[in-house]
Design a protein around this motif. Sequence first.
Motif, PDB file in Angstrom:
ATOM      1  N   LEU A 192     -29.528  42.800  -8.064  1.00 44.81           N
ATOM      2  CA  LEU A 192     -28.161  42.625  -8.574  1.00 44.81           C
ATOM      3  C   LEU A 192     -27.864  41.458  -9.439  1.00 44.81           C
ATOM      4  CD1 LEU A 192     -26.697  42.980  -4.772  1.00 44.81           C
ATOM      5  CD2 LEU A 192     -27.125  44.767  -6.583  1.00 44.81           C
ATOM      6  N   LEU A 193     -29.107  41.120  -9.849  1.00 47.14           N
ATOM      7  CA  LEU A 193     -28.934  39.849 -10.495  1.00 47.14           C
ATOM      8  C   LEU A 193     -28.920  40.095 -12.147  1.00 47.14           C
ATOM      9  CD1 LEU A 193     -31.181  37.235  -8.775  1.00 47.14           C
ATOM     10  CD2 LEU A 193     -28.787  37.753  -8.496  1.00 47.14           C
ATOM     11  N   ASP A 194     -28.516  39.133 -12.878  1.00 43.80           N
ATOM     12  CA  ASP A 194     -28.384  39.554 -14.480  1.00 43.80           C
ATOM     13  C   ASP A 194     -29.643  38.926 -15.007  1.00 43.80           C
ATOM     14  OD1 ASP A 194     -27.754  40.123 -17.070  1.00 43.80           O
ATOM     15  OD2 ASP A 194     -26.867  38.162 -17.173  1.00 43.80           O
ATOM     16  N   LYS A 195     -29.895  37.877 -15.001  1.00 44.56           N
ATOM     17  CA  LYS A 195     -31.068  37.144 -15.687  1.00 44.56           C
ATOM     18  C   LYS A 195     -31.827  36.274 -14.449  1.00 44.56           C
ATOM     19  CE  LYS A 195     -30.491  38.411 -19.840  1.00 44.56           C
ATOM     20  NZ  LYS A 195     -29.167  38.055 -20.485  1.00 44.56           N
ATOM     21  N   THR A 196     -33.257  35.825 -14.897  1.00 46.95           N
ATOM     22  CA  THR A 196     -33.740  35.122 -13.992  1.00 46.95           C
ATOM     23  C   THR A 196     -34.136  33.866 -14.691  1.00 46.95           C
ATOM     24  OG1 THR A 196     -35.949  35.909 -14.646  1.00 46.95           O
ATOM     25  CG2 THR A 196     -34.737  36.988 -12.594  1.00 46.95           C
ATOM     26  N   SER A 240     -33.336  40.438 -15.006  1.00 45.53           N
ATOM     27  CA  SER A 240     -33.841  40.587 -13.417  1.00 45.53           C
ATOM     28  C   SER A 240     -34.346  42.214 -13.134  1.00 45.53           C
ATOM     29  CB  SER A 240     -32.639  39.875 -12.421  1.00 45.53           C
ATOM     30  OG  SER A 240     -33.260  40.261 -11.373  1.00 45.53           O
ATOM     31  N   ILE A 241     -33.360  43.141 -13.410  1.00 47.80           N
ATOM     32  CA  ILE A 241     -33.647  44.408 -13.116  1.00 47.80           C
ATOM     33  C   ILE A 241     -34.758  45.037 -14.052  1.00 47.80           C
ATOM     34  CG2 ILE A 241     -31.879  45.668 -14.373  1.00 47.80           C
ATOM     35  CD1 ILE A 241     -32.776  46.644 -10.876  1.00 47.80           C
ATOM     36  N   SER A 271     -22.327  58.601  -4.343  1.00 47.47           N
ATOM     37  CA  SER A 271     -22.978  57.961  -5.455  1.00 47.47           C
ATOM     38  C   SER A 271     -24.152  56.991  -4.940  1.00 47.47           C
ATOM     39  CB  SER A 271     -22.013  57.011  -6.149  1.00 47.47           C
ATOM     40  OG  SER A 271     -21.327  56.085  -4.947  1.00 47.47           O
ATOM     41  N   PRO A 272     -24.825  56.575  -5.829  1.00 47.78           N
ATOM     42  CA  PRO A 272     -25.955  55.672  -5.598  1.00 47.78           C
ATOM     43  C   PRO A 272     -25.376  54.192  -5.724  1.00 47.78           C
ATOM     44  CG  PRO A 272     -26.370  56.282  -7.801  1.00 47.78           C
ATOM     45  CD  PRO A 272     -25.031  56.843  -7.332  1.00 47.78           C
ATOM     46  N   PRO A 273     -25.888  53.195  -5.017  1.00 50.25           N
ATOM     47  CA  PRO A 273     -25.123  51.739  -5.083  1.00 50.25           C
ATOM     48  C   PRO A 273     -25.273  51.235  -6.768  1.00 50.25           C
ATOM     49  CG  PRO A 273     -27.149  51.652  -4.105  1.00 50.25           C
ATOM     50  CD  PRO A 273     -26.870  52.959  -4.223  1.00 50.25           C
ATOM     51  N   PHE A 274     -26.330  51.582  -7.373  1.00 53.22           N
ATOM     52  CA  PHE A 274     -26.396  51.011  -8.826  1.00 53.22           C
ATOM     53  C   PHE A 274     -27.349  52.014  -9.472  1.00 53.22           C
ATOM     54  CE2 PHE A 274     -29.204  48.542  -6.113  1.00 53.22           C
ATOM     55  CZ  PHE A 274     -30.260  48.706  -6.551  1.00 53.22           C
ATOM     56  N   GLY A 275     -27.247  51.749 -10.910  1.00 48.64           N
ATOM     57  CA  GLY A 275     -27.812  53.071 -11.536  1.00 48.64           C
ATOM     58  C   GLY A 275     -29.414  53.109 -11.147  1.00 48.64           C
ATOM     59  N   GLN A 276     -29.914  51.825 -11.031  1.00 43.08           N
ATOM     60  CA  GLN A 276     -31.589  51.874 -10.904  1.00 43.08           C
ATOM     61  C   GLN A 276     -32.237  52.121  -9.659  1.00 43.08           C
ATOM     62  OE1 GLN A 276     -29.469  49.364 -12.419  1.00 43.08           O
ATOM     63  NE2 GLN A 276     -30.079  49.087 -14.382  1.00 43.08           N
TER      64      GLN A 276
END
Lengths: 684, 296
Positions: free
Chosen positions: A211-215, A222-223, A302-307
């Motif tokens: 769920l994160l953007d960057k690390t 992140s993804i 739906s799925p919770p998020f695209g990936q």
Amino acid sequence: MAETASKIRGKIRQKKREATGRGRRPKTPRPRIGVFVCQCGGQVSSIVDVNELTNYAKTLPNVVYAEQMNFPCSRLGQEEIVNAIKKNKLERVVVAGCSPRLYEPTFQRCVSQAELNPWLFEMANIREFASYCHQANPKQATEKAKDTVRMAVAKAKLLEPLSPIELPMTKKVMVIGGGIAGINAALDLADMGFKVYVVEKTESIGGYMALLDKTFPTLDCSICIEGPKMVDVGRHPNIEIISYADVLKVDGHVGSFKVKIRKNPRYVIAANCTGCGECRDACPIEYPNYADMYLGVRKAISPPFGQAVPLTHTINREYCIECFKCVDACGAREAINFDQKPEEIDLEVGAIIVSIGYSMYNPSDLEWTGYGKYDNVFTALEFERLILAAGPTGGKVVRASDGQKPHSVAFIQCVGSRDINRYEHCSSFCCMYTLKHAVMLKEKYRDDIEVYVFYNDMRSNFKGYEEFYNRAQKSGVKFLRVKLENRKILEDPQTKSLTVSGETEDGKPVTAHADMVVLANAAIPQQTATELAKILKIPLTPEGFFVECQPKIRPTDTDVPGIFLAGACQGLKDIPYSVAQGSAAAAQAAAVLSKNVWTVEPLVAQVNEEMCSGCRVCESVCGYNAIAVENRGDKALARVKEGLCRGCGICSSACPMDAISMPNYSDRHIIAQVKAVMGRGDKT
Amino acid sequence: MPLKTVKKDTAEKLTLEWVLHVKNYKLSLDRNRCVGCQICSLACPKEAIKVEKQPKSNGEKTRKPKVDIDLAKCNFCGICDILCPYGAVKVTLDNEHSLPIIEKKCFPKPLRDIQVNPDKFPADQNEIEEACPLHLIRVLAPVSERTESKATVEVEKEYCPCCRVCEIKLPLGAMQVRKFIYGKIAIHQEKCPDGCTDCLDVCPITGALFLQDKDKKVAVNDTFCVYCGACRVVCPVEGALELERTRIIHEPIRSGAWNKTLERLTSPVGIAKELKNKGSLKARESVKKRVGLKGG
């Protein structure tokens, strides 16, 4: 009544005599006993007079040899013991020194090197019981040490040789929780050739990292770094993901855990769903998406998020109106089944890795923050979804009140954490993710944005973190150090902008005006931890993190053999450390799984079947489900599950028929020790 | 983090809201238009709507039942909005009244067939406006004998339950209204308590229920009844008032949700009839397509 009771007792005695095959008490054996008194590097010898103790030991019945040593646990010390056993033909060995918890296995190995059965060894703890606790009275400490040694010798006399119990090993493993720690543990084990079941509570593996953007500190997406690993888990021939599922029950023991899992209905047949999303496009119903921290919506199918992995869609029946447009859209694939029921799955695994992660504290009960009351106060994870390009706003950081870009953002550290009224612990990664957010804002909007960080201590204590802090300072982020008390956020009801105020250590007020406020709310133990701890029978800290076996040298083991910990469920940690611990737990589990049999200490309850009446008292008192009454022939008899029995002895003391005994801890052994300490031991 | 939700309840309006960062879902119930009938509570697929009879104080007229919506259950699908005969419920997405279930053809709208024929309107403006018991007809420009122009009339069709009162009251042909809910209603007067006019008190359609002169009991005029069921909610005696909906005229849209709603609103018989009709229509069409037959 009295008559009946005494009659019954008589009968029991009679039966016992018959069972042991002897009319009278058994004859006392007279083995050759050797006593080794440990000085423990002064920890014992500075208080207890070890000379006196050694000489005293020599006077005890059956003791043919006694000596004092400095470090019997060292290699040289062990060799000395082996030699002494051989030279003096010792049949029983007593070491008087530290606690058996750490060193008993060492000495047992040492004794077996001298070709003596390792269970013919007894330890007298004169460190914790004498020198540590009676430092003010060396004389009395010595007397107590003598008592302790006398008891050990009395017991050693009666010790019987035992042989270890071997249990079969199932070469499969279950990983509970598919976050980044669980993913790494699963991939490592699968690559080693073990079958891995990843049981995930939510619809997709990935955990918070997905769920994160960057690390931090590299600002990697992140993804983009987790996604390929998630896909690897999904595709690995040795891994089976059981997602949207709950662990209901775990029985059995290392080598053979029997697991019951409930797979919750998605109303979509995973085998037929290709994840194409046509059903999602046809669906008219939207509901707030947890994966977007409820800033955005998702479709009822739906799925919770695209990936997501697996990409199998899920129908949320709480929101679905059952128009069946998805069924039409799915067409010939026939992946949708509104009649799906929860499915129970039984697994047998040799080891379990627990990696259920953490959850986030909801700061709406902290009134000073105004969270939930003021529109433009966010939590860090909400901000993460705002700044994420694939997030609900497409990566635009905008205020909730008017949809405008903020010109000033204030980050507030330690919200709910480091607070003895909420969570005493430090959440460990908030300082770093706040730096990340601050740097991202500054680098994205440059001079168009003012960034303030209200902090108390900046904890940037791992590789590359301090350098990242410097980068943040150079980029123009304003760091304001304030006390954790007396912080306040106030909203201007017209503009919906906020004023953040605090106090420096010396009481000077600090204020900043901000269009948006982001709270670094505490990371807290996973809510399901309490339930899972009960199922797995592993302990939790009072806060709710799982307790490792030993915090320094066994950080991934639990008290239960075969169950290991990885990631933030053991204690909060960031991504690199969760990954490392995942791999560590995998290695630990592999050490167990690679054995063909698992040997356990033979110190488990034994049932005398002649005397067992099948009354089930033992069953009701056992805390480990290790003893159960079974029908054998025409008789109901108690049977011990050796892999589960911890040798606590509670069944033995509860048995009304005296039918259960603990090897080398039977009544005989204990009574001999009691007599020895009361000074009534036989003087033979 | 928890979802931000809002529920406001006043004497005028009940509002439910999902306040999301990127979207805003809002449901508002206009308490002035709401008559407290059964339709929304029966139609709601999430059983989020409750209709409660109001306590009656002595000597006063029976008050209309009160509708309450459970925010935890509501999914803002808008079925209540679509089916409310009086147009009292509005579900909006980002303040726009466009429902995804309509746009994606997942739920049919009931068809309100109201035809206005200005040629036939009388000259009296009041007579026209008074013809509607719900005051939905407004005269923008009356008939002018001087200029020989026709009346300009506006009808707020979205709020019209299609009771047909205007059709009867106004000169023949001025208004033509077709009901969209069909049904049966009967009052078993022998069961009615003496002097009870509860059903009449709450009925929004003047003339659908009336007091008989001879025994002061309430009777039904089937022509005007819209089968909304407000009377059914307040009737104090089990079995005194029987109401059954049999058919709802709607757009030809296939939808599982509609079938379920129809079953709750009418009866298993109603839905069976509709499915059979649709089925035979479909069969007829496919036969036509294949064989090229003309006619039925």
